[in-house]
Scaffold this active site. Structure first.
Site, mmCIF file in Angstrom:
data_model
loop_
_atom_site.group_PDB
_atom_site.id
_atom_site.type_symbol
_atom_site.label_atom_id
_atom_site.label_comp_id
_atom_site.label_asym_id
_atom_site.label_seq_id
_atom_site.Cartn_x
_atom_site.Cartn_y
_atom_site.Cartn_z
ATOM 1 C CE LYS A 274 31.604 -5.214 -20.694
ATOM 2 N NZ LYS A 274 31.519 -4.440 -19.444
ATOM 3 N NE ARG B 74 24.345 -5.367 -11.443
ATOM 4 C CZ ARG B 74 25.044 -4.376 -10.904
ATOM 5 N NH1 ARG B 74 24.424 -3.416 -10.243
ATOM 6 N NH2 ARG B 74 26.371 -4.336 -11.025
HETATM 7 N N1 BES Z 1 31.221 -8.284 -16.912
HETATM 8 C C1 BES Z 1 31.224 -6.941 -16.443
HETATM 9 C C2 BES Z 1 32.185 -6.742 -15.265
HETATM 10 C C3 BES Z 1 33.648 -6.757 -15.585
HETATM 11 C C4 BES Z 1 34.259 -5.656 -16.130
HETATM 12 C C5 BES Z 1 34.417 -7.843 -15.258
HETATM 13 C C6 BES Z 1 35.611 -5.649 -16.388
HETATM 14 C C7 BES Z 1 35.767 -7.857 -15.519
HETATM 15 C C8 BES Z 1 36.382 -6.757 -16.078
HETATM 16 C C9 BES Z 1 29.837 -6.538 -15.984
HETATM 17 O O1 BES Z 1 28.790 -7.081 -16.714
HETATM 18 C C10 BES Z 1 29.739 -5.068 -16.097
HETATM 19 O O2 BES Z 1 29.772 -4.592 -17.197
HETATM 20 N N2 BES Z 1 29.640 -4.385 -14.943
HETATM 21 C C11 BES Z 1 29.528 -2.975 -14.885
HETATM 22 C C12 BES Z 1 28.342 -2.657 -14.006
HETATM 23 C C13 BES Z 1 27.896 -1.233 -14.100
HETATM 24 C C14 BES Z 1 27.337 -0.920 -15.466
HETATM 25 C C15 BES Z 1 26.829 -1.005 -13.032
HETATM 26 C C16 BES Z 1 30.809 -2.399 -14.290
HETATM 27 O O3 BES Z 1 31.399 -3.033 -13.408
HETATM 28 O O4 BES Z 1 31.239 -1.381 -14.767
HETATM 29 MN MN MN Z 2 28.312 -6.019 -18.416
#
Ligand code: BES
Ligand code: MN
Ligand code: ZN
Length: 490
Positions: free
Chosen positions: A267, A341
């Site tokens: 991230k 997931r």
């Molecule tokens: N934990 C995150 C989702 C998230 C992001 C929650 C920001 C709260 C605030 C999750 O693991 C994630 O990174 N999701 C990605 C999925 C994508 C890579 C398919 C997303 O939502 O960008």
């Molecule tokens: Mn994630």
């Protein structure tokens, strides 16, 4: 935890640091406020140009002639609105405004002295007063709100006490989840978090923890893949509550990423501190299981906490890896940041094997859920309309916003890959939250199932803290699920 009690008596003689009284929009004193305001010579409103009695507002005034040292005027908004959430928020406003005093009395319950209203007031005070001082070294002795006396007509005292007791159980369970979410990520790596849950829930339900050896032996490939990049191995915590002659069996599954760096698909730095809250689903499930026995829930409940830390260590999973989920489905990992997931798939497949009547999962799964339904609501996706509606009805009672998203079949093809049964990203058709739901749907078979994407409401950024939501973890979902479980058996 703040102590809330009910008492009857004249508010003008309430022995408290602060007397919290309701004021409606436009500055009209509520029924409980009128004698107090008259005693203060404050029947002419607005008291200040800014304080209009709107919901969310409060005003502190001195209290000459009253036993209380001060009066807190609490805005309640429109006089004809009657929903308990308004009282819950007003109580939360009062709790936050009263953080520096020890004892509050309130006439808020005189607006509607029914049990729902009294429960909402007690809940609002307890949730609003909850703070996390575990990592503050110096302010042990600072005064803080310890006791709230809810003034009610004497005919309602017995009812009020029962309502407060129920609210207290809900609030305690919610705050257990909040504390877990607020715990720094270095202190809740999966083995630590599993041990903490075991300790906190001892006596409330049976707890078993699968370590990395057990996970490997039993084929939990999703948890193991996500955990590989961390020196702290994953855990699957199973919480079991079984009342005598249960009315059905439900499994609750929680995403428990104790820190989500994204893994090798790292991230970007902004807001990464939020990612200690990526276990909020698991925390909520633990909160629910902490309370079901005390509440006498008649449904058998199993909680599954899928715990892993998503870090980019030397043995981290790579984009391109193929992971075998519990039950044999293979997944091509195209993005290591879509890790939730993978761990949920393991837990959902295992849950199906328990042959429950319903499965509900809670997960901070996608940033897209915040885009779709906003910061304060969770998105619900389900293969069963009755289950979905029952959860939404329970959420309405709890004061938690839950809004449905469709599991469009047309989007399923974006989860295809030439390499494995599924890919974990599903790029190409938009709808990232729905894609997350469609991915999970592949692991629940025919069991009625609902997926709550709680990415927004699980966490309150400091600048959005208000009413009964202090900054940090919210415990979102605990009260909805408890209300759902209590109603399901009745
Ligand atoms: N934990 C995150 C989702 C998230 C992001 C929650 C920001 C709260 C605030 C999750 O693991 C994630 O990174 N999701 C990605 C999925 C994508 C890579 C398919 C997303 O939502 O960008
Ligand atoms: Mn994630
Ligand atoms: Zn995540």
């Amino acid at each position: 935890m703040l102590q809330v009690t009910a008492a009857a008596g004249d508010p003008r003689e309430a022995a408290a640091d602060l007397l919290a009284v309701p004021v409606f929009k436009g500055g009209i004193g509520g029924p409980g406020a009128a004698p107090v305001l008259a005693a203060l010579g404050l029947d002419a409103f607005p008291v200040t140009p800014d304080f209009r009695g709107d919901i969310g507002q409060h005003l502190l005034v001195t209290a000459p002639g009253l036993t209380a040292k001060g009066v807190l005027l609490v805005g309640l908004g429109r006089m004809d609105a009657t929903d308990p959430e308004r009282l819950r928020r007003a109580a939360g406003v009062a709790a936050r405004a009263a953080r520096g005093v020890e004892r509050v009395a309130t006439t808020l319950a005189e607006v509607h002295a029914n049990t729902d209203a009294i429960a909402a007031i007690a809940e609002g005070f307890q949730l609003g007063a909850h703070t996390d001082r575990r990592f503050k070294s110096a302010d042990e002795d600072a005064p803080r709100l310890r006791e709230v006396v809810v003034l009610v007509p004497s005919s309602r005292l017995t009812d009020a006490r029962a309502a407060i007791e129920g609210a207290e159980r809900y609030a305690r369970a919610t705050c257990l989840a909040r504390d877990l979410v607020n715990t720094p990520p270095d202190r809740k790596r999966p083995p630590d978090l599993a041990a903490a849950v075991r300790r906190l829930l001892a006596g409330a339900c049976d707890v078993t923890v699968r370590d990395e050896a057990a996970l490997a032996q039993q084929g939990f490939g999703g948890l193991l893949a996500v955990g590989r990049g961390s020196s702290a191995p994953p855990r699957l915590v199973e919480l079991r509550y079984r009342p005598p002659s249960p009315v059905g069996h439900v499994v609750l599954v929680g995403k428990g990423i104790t820190f989500d760096s994204g893994g090798l698909s790292l991230k970007r730095g902004n807001h990464m501190d939020w990612m200690k809250a990526d276990m909020a689903g698991a925390a909520a499930v633990a909160g629910v299981l902490s309370a079901v026995a005390d509440l006498g829930v008649r449904v058998q409940v199993t909680g599954l906490l899928a715990l892993a830390e998503n870090l980019p260590g030397g043995d981290a999973q790579r984009p391109g890896d193929v992971v075998t989920i519990h039950g044999g489905t293979t997944v091509e990992v195209q993005d290591t940041d879509a890790e939730g997931r993978l761990v949920l798939a393991d837990a959902l497949d295992y849950a199906v094997g328990l042959k429950p009547d319903a499965i509900v999962d809670l997960a901070t799964l996608t940033g897209g859920a915040i885009t779709a339904v906003g910061q304060f609501a969770a998105a619900v996706m389900s293969n069963d309309d009755d289950l979905c509606e029952a959860l939404r009805a329970a959420a309405a009672v709890a004061g938690e916003s839950l809004w449905p998203l469709p599991l469009w079949p047309d989007l399923r093809r974006f989860l295809d890959t030439p390499v494995a049964d599924l890919n974990n990203v599903g790029d190409g058709g938009g709808g990232s939250s729905i894609i997350g739901g469609l991915f999970l749907e592949r692991f629940v078979g025919e069991v009625p199932w609902a997926h709550l994407d709680i990415a927004g409401p699980a966490w309150t950024p400091a600048e959005l803290a208000a009413h009964y939501l202090p900054p940090g973890g919210t415990g979102y979902g605990v009260r909805t699920l408890l209300a759902w479980l209590e109603r399901r058996a009745s």
